[in-house]
Design an enzyme around this catalytic site. Structure first.
Site, PDB file in Angstrom:
ATOM      1  N   HIS A  84      18.757  23.467   5.781  1.00 36.47           N
ATOM      2  CA  HIS A  84      17.595  22.911   4.923  1.00 36.47           C
ATOM      3  C   HIS A  84      15.927  23.551   5.507  1.00 36.47           C
ATOM      4  CE1 HIS A  84      20.658  20.070   3.421  1.00 36.47           C
ATOM      5  NE2 HIS A  84      20.949  20.075   4.520  1.00 36.47           N
ATOM      6  N   ARG A  86      13.608  23.171   3.343  1.00 39.53           N
ATOM      7  CA  ARG A  86      12.426  22.322   2.901  1.00 39.53           C
ATOM      8  C   ARG A  86      11.598  22.942   1.883  1.00 39.53           C
ATOM      9  NH1 ARG A  86      16.001  18.216   3.968  1.00 39.53           N
ATOM     10  NH2 ARG A  86      15.896  17.751   5.957  1.00 39.53           N
ATOM     11  N   ASN A 116      18.710  21.005  -1.889  1.00 42.27           N
ATOM     12  CA  ASN A 116      18.036  19.902  -2.156  1.00 42.27           C
ATOM     13  C   ASN A 116      16.352  19.814  -1.558  1.00 42.27           C
ATOM     14  OD1 ASN A 116      18.545  20.212   0.811  1.00 42.27           O
ATOM     15  ND2 ASN A 116      18.706  18.189   1.239  1.00 42.27           N
ATOM     16  N   ASP A 173      24.755  19.283  -2.170  1.00 43.79           N
ATOM     17  CA  ASP A 173      24.918  18.781  -0.918  1.00 43.79           C
ATOM     18  C   ASP A 173      23.698  17.240  -0.665  1.00 43.79           C
ATOM     19  OD1 ASP A 173      25.231  19.072   1.932  1.00 43.79           O
ATOM     20  OD2 ASP A 173      23.173  19.005   1.853  1.00 43.79           O
ATOM     21  N   HIS A 200      29.439  18.131  -0.053  1.00 43.22           N
ATOM     22  CA  HIS A 200      29.138  17.075   0.890  1.00 43.22           C
ATOM     23  C   HIS A 200      30.081  15.813   0.672  1.00 43.22           C
ATOM     24  CE1 HIS A 200      26.204  13.968   3.097  1.00 43.22           C
ATOM     25  NE2 HIS A 200      26.782  13.319   2.534  1.00 43.22           N
ATOM     26  N   ASP A 326      23.711  22.667   9.656  1.00 42.94           N
ATOM     27  CA  ASP A 326      23.128  21.550   9.007  1.00 42.94           C
ATOM     28  C   ASP A 326      21.741  21.152   9.598  1.00 42.94           C
ATOM     29  OD1 ASP A 326      22.686  19.471   6.918  1.00 42.94           O
ATOM     30  OD2 ASP A 326      23.962  17.909   7.644  1.00 42.94           O
ATOM     31  N   PHE A 344      18.182  10.932   7.505  1.00 41.70           N
ATOM     32  CA  PHE A 344      19.179  11.525   8.172  1.00 41.70           C
ATOM     33  C   PHE A 344      18.804  12.886   8.585  1.00 41.70           C
ATOM     34  CE2 PHE A 344      21.355   8.174   5.304  1.00 41.70           C
ATOM     35  CZ  PHE A 344      22.200   7.695   6.068  1.00 41.70           C
ATOM     36  N   GLY A 345      19.375  13.405   9.710  1.00 38.52           N
ATOM     37  CA  GLY A 345      19.309  14.740   9.766  1.00 38.52           C
ATOM     38  C   GLY A 345      18.654  15.242  11.057  1.00 38.52           C
TER      39      GLY A 345
END
Lengths: 447, 335
Positions: A84, A86, A116, A173, A200, A326, A344-345
């Site tokens: 990701h 961003r 996302n 996802d 996901h 991830d 999360f993450g």
């Protein structure tokens, strides 16, 4: 049937390899699982591709530049199927430039960015924008587009148009496709376009307000538990739909023993299903959340011992196709929150190889180094159908990762090249370190 | 911003509290009395930061603080900057900057007090966090039991009802288990999942009241927390039929069994009015005991010297409390 899209791993973002000087990497241990090579060999990169692979010293007088790889493993450039970055929309967490720098430091020559973003990447304009040289990616950047518009599960995106703009897979996802008919339609259309569908797998109807795995730790901490079955049931359903439609299904960040069993059974029945596992899921357990440490909060959550044991077995026996990070950066103030409210993450690009060597090769299941390399190279390449990446076969892209499998080092998250520092592995001691990363014949990290 | 050490005066939960610490809080509580104010915390400022509603806990912390001469201020979600989106840490930093010496916090998120304590450097007292812990309630319950029983060690306690959603249950289980109490949890699977038995050593789960109540010295009831059910289909009538405490069911326990409930009670749900108002009920005594126990918690948090606390005339009897603890088998809290 592989890659009817005419876009066989042609990445955007990296600089044109044709202008790179030729590079001879000599004296190293070449590990290329796709060719079943694990031997001392030299390799010559020229014009952005692999020009020659030969016995030590056999490539005479070649290479404008030379790299002495004595004591190092020379592997195909690593591929991360799940990051990701961003951009667009949340550049305070990460940009394509900063994320790709962290990728290069972690040995990843190619990364696949998730849709996302804000707005969701459900259109060819955003897909193209991410790949523009102005984004400053240091590594090959591949785009995964949304499977449904706004990833809200209601209307399919235009797969063909996205594919023509460079998308290499589709996914929603983080907002899993729950509706059976919609998932069937996605797989059906993906089959027609020969695109993998990445899911996901989370039945969000069972996990609302659940910030961690369901077990003794969640009970003790008074947090609602996210059961492994919420993942397994979706994976099982998706495999049935994949079998029915022949659409390729890739299970993202698989964390549950039952889901792994389903994938193993699916593969046995020749269903076109693949899966990836993250370093944190093969390393950590739910109990490591400790005193509500939000750097141990991710989705899917850290699981219990049975789930982790199943994942380790799947990594060893070949059921798992790829290790993916991830990589999910978040700003410090976003993570410094009540556990239930924190996002999360965690980040993961810079620690992935070190965790694989430390946890899988030297510790626990003692997985051979060639299998570790496969999980970072030919494994993920197979998932997305690339034949000229993830290998150092003559004519392949000149993407190379060099690492020292014995080097001991300590990770300092504050020095991360990622904009965000949300790693649970800050201060961890590792064995195995990336020394250099070469993308299209150019050294982009180390050297 | 970086996390640091938790202030030693903090009370975040029972799980990590040693028996000796709890005994000293209980001992101190016996020397304190709301009707005999002692200005031990004169000029100290205590912020009551309540993200959730409360009657008992808030009022008793406030009375406790005032009986010790401290100044209090109440900050609630409505009418504060929390409504404008201020984070928990920023609210905490603001209260500290305003001169708060300690923060008593109630929060719907489990772990919020611990999060605040790691950053703020002043004592943080957990007045209930999500489904996690409610340490002052467990301490006042121990205090109440010890007004009727010589020691906690060896007692049989049945905890009945919605344990899954209960922070009181988690704190009480930790506390009683550390003191060597035999605990039986009782309720339907939704409220007492099998995993509940992992919370402490030797926990027993019973699915029917006869088994749970047999030989019980203390019966602790819990409220069915409808606001936390979030979709659980609890069949109310069935619950009432099987688990509601009635005079008949209470007779299954020891004749002199103590009946406790942390409140608020829902008459007609987890207990009948006869039980709530019956001779064995300690419900209002628990409420009253909240004040001295919370006074002790605040003194522990803020007083520079705890040694000089208390009424000298009574200190000899209070001094009888055992200070020796057996770490493995639990201490002997005695009256």
């Amino acid at each position: 049937m592989m890659n009817g899209n005419g876009n066989n791993g042609n990445a955007s973002g990296s600089r044109n390899g044709h202008h790179a000087p030729s590079l001879l990497i000599h004296g190293g241990r070449l590990v290329d699982p796709a060719q079943r090579i694990d031997a001392e060999m030299d390799i010559l990169l020229r014009h952005g591709v692999v020009a020659e692979v030969a016995a030590p010293g056999a490539i005479k007088g070649a290479g404008e530049e030379k790299f002495n790889a004595r004591g190092l493993v020379v592997a195909p450039g690593f591929i991360d199927l799940h990051v990701h970055f961003r951009e667009p929309g949340q550049a305070h967490k990460e940009t394509i430039a900063s994320g790709s720098a962290a990728a290069a430091a972690g040995g990843f020559a190619s990364v696949c960015v998730m849709p996302n973003t804000n707005p969701v990447n459900d259109n060819p304009e955003t897909t193209l924008w991410m790949q523009q040289p102005e984004r400053g990616s240091l590594v090959n950047l591949f785009v995964i587009a949304a499977a449904t518009k706004k990833s809200d599960g209601r209307e399919l995106t235009d797969f063909r148009e996205l594919q023509q703009a460079g998308a290499i897979a589709v996914t929603d996802d983080g907002r899993p496709i729950l509706e059976d008919a919609m998932m069937r339609a996605v797989l059906q259309r993906a089959f027609e376009c020969d695109l993998p569908v990445i899911q996901h797998a989370e039945d969000t109807r069972l996990t609302a307000g659940c910030p961690m795995h369901s077990g003794a730790t969640s009970f003790r901490l008074g947090l609602r538990g996210y059961p492994s079955s919420a993942e397994t049931s979706i994976v099982e359903r998706d495999i049935h739909l994949s079998q029915a439609t022949r659409g390729r299904l890739h299970v993202a960040h698989l964390s549950a023993a039952g889901a792994l069993d389903a994938v193993r059974r699916g593969k046995r029945h020749r269903v076109p299903v693949t899966c990836e596992v993250t370093p944190h899921h093969f390393t950590l357990l739910d109990e490591h959340v400790g005193d509500y440490n939000t750097n141990y909060k991710m989705n899917p959550p850290l699981r219990g011992v049975e789930d982790r044991a199943a994942i380790l077995a799947g990594l060893a026996d070949g059921t798992v196709d790829a290790i993916a990070t991830d990589h999910a950066p978040h700003a410090a103030h976003e993570k410094a929150m009540e556990f239930e409210r924190a996002p999360f993450g965690i980040t993961g690009l810079e620690t992935a190889l070190a965790l694989a060597i430390t946890q899988l090769h030297r510790g626990g299941p003692k997985i051979p180094l060639s299998r570790i390399v496969e999980l970072f190279t030919s494994g993920p390449a197979r998932v997305v159908g690339w034949q000229t990446r993830g290998t150092l076969n003559k004519g392949s892209f000149a993407d190379v990762t060099l690492f020292d499998p014995k080097k001991r080092w300590t990770y300092d998250a504050s020095k991360s090249l990622s904009k965000s520092k949300n790693s649970p592995f800050d201060g961890w001691q590792f064995t195995g370190k990336v020394v250099a990363t070469v993308v299209r014949g150019r050294v982009v990290y180390g050297g | 911003m970086a996390a640091g050490a938790v202030h030693k005066g903090s009370l975040l939960g029972i799980e990590h509290l040693e028996v000796a610490e709890m005994e000293s809080i209980l001992r101190l509580a016996r020397k304190l009395n709301v009707n005999r104010p002692q200005p031990l915390l004169r000029n100290r400022r205590i912020a009551l930061l309540f993200y959730e509603t409360s009657t008992r806990t808030r009022t008793s912390f406030e009375f406790a603080a005032k009986a010790l001469g401290a100044t209090t201020t109440l900050v609630q979600t409505a009418g504060s900057s929390i409504e404008k989106g201020e984070s928990l840490l920023d609210t905490g930093y603001t209260l500290r900057a305003l001169g708060a010496d300690a923060i008593v916090i109630r929060h719907p998120s489990s772990g919020a007090p611990s999060h605040l304590a790691k950053h703020i450097g002043i004592p943080v007292i957990n007045a209930g966090d999500g489904m996690h812990e409610h340490p002052s309630q467990a301490l006042l319950d121990a205090y109440t039991i010890l007004q009727h029983k010589k020691t906690l060690q060896g007692l049989k306690v049945a905890i009945i009802g919605d344990i899954f959603h209960s922070r009181v249950a988690r704190s009480s289980i930790h506390l009683l288990s550390k003191f060597g109490v035999h605990i039986t949890l009782c309720g339907p699977q939704e409220f007492v999942p099998d995993v509940a038995a992992t919370l402490a050593k030797g926990l027993r789960i019973a699915r029917n009241m006869e088994e749970a109540l047999h030989g019980a010295d203390v019966v602790m009831l819990l409220r069915v927390q409808k606001e936390r059910l979030s979709g659980l289909q609890i069949r109310e009538a069935e619950y009432v039929d099987r688990y509601q405490m009635t005079p008949e069911k209470l007779r299954l326990a020891k004749r002199d069994a103590l009946l406790m409930h942390p409140g608020p009670i829902i008459r007609g749900m987890e207990l009948t009015s006869e039980v709530a108002d019956g001779a064995q009920s300690l419900i209002l005594q628990e409420v009253a005991n909240g004040v001295p126990v919370r006074m002790a918690i605040l003194v522990r948090a803020l007083a520079k010297t705890v040694a000089r606390v208390g009424n000298p005339r009574k200190s000899t009897t209070a001094g009888k409390v055992s200070t020796k603890t057996k770490k493995t088998t639990g201490g002997r809290a005695s009256r």
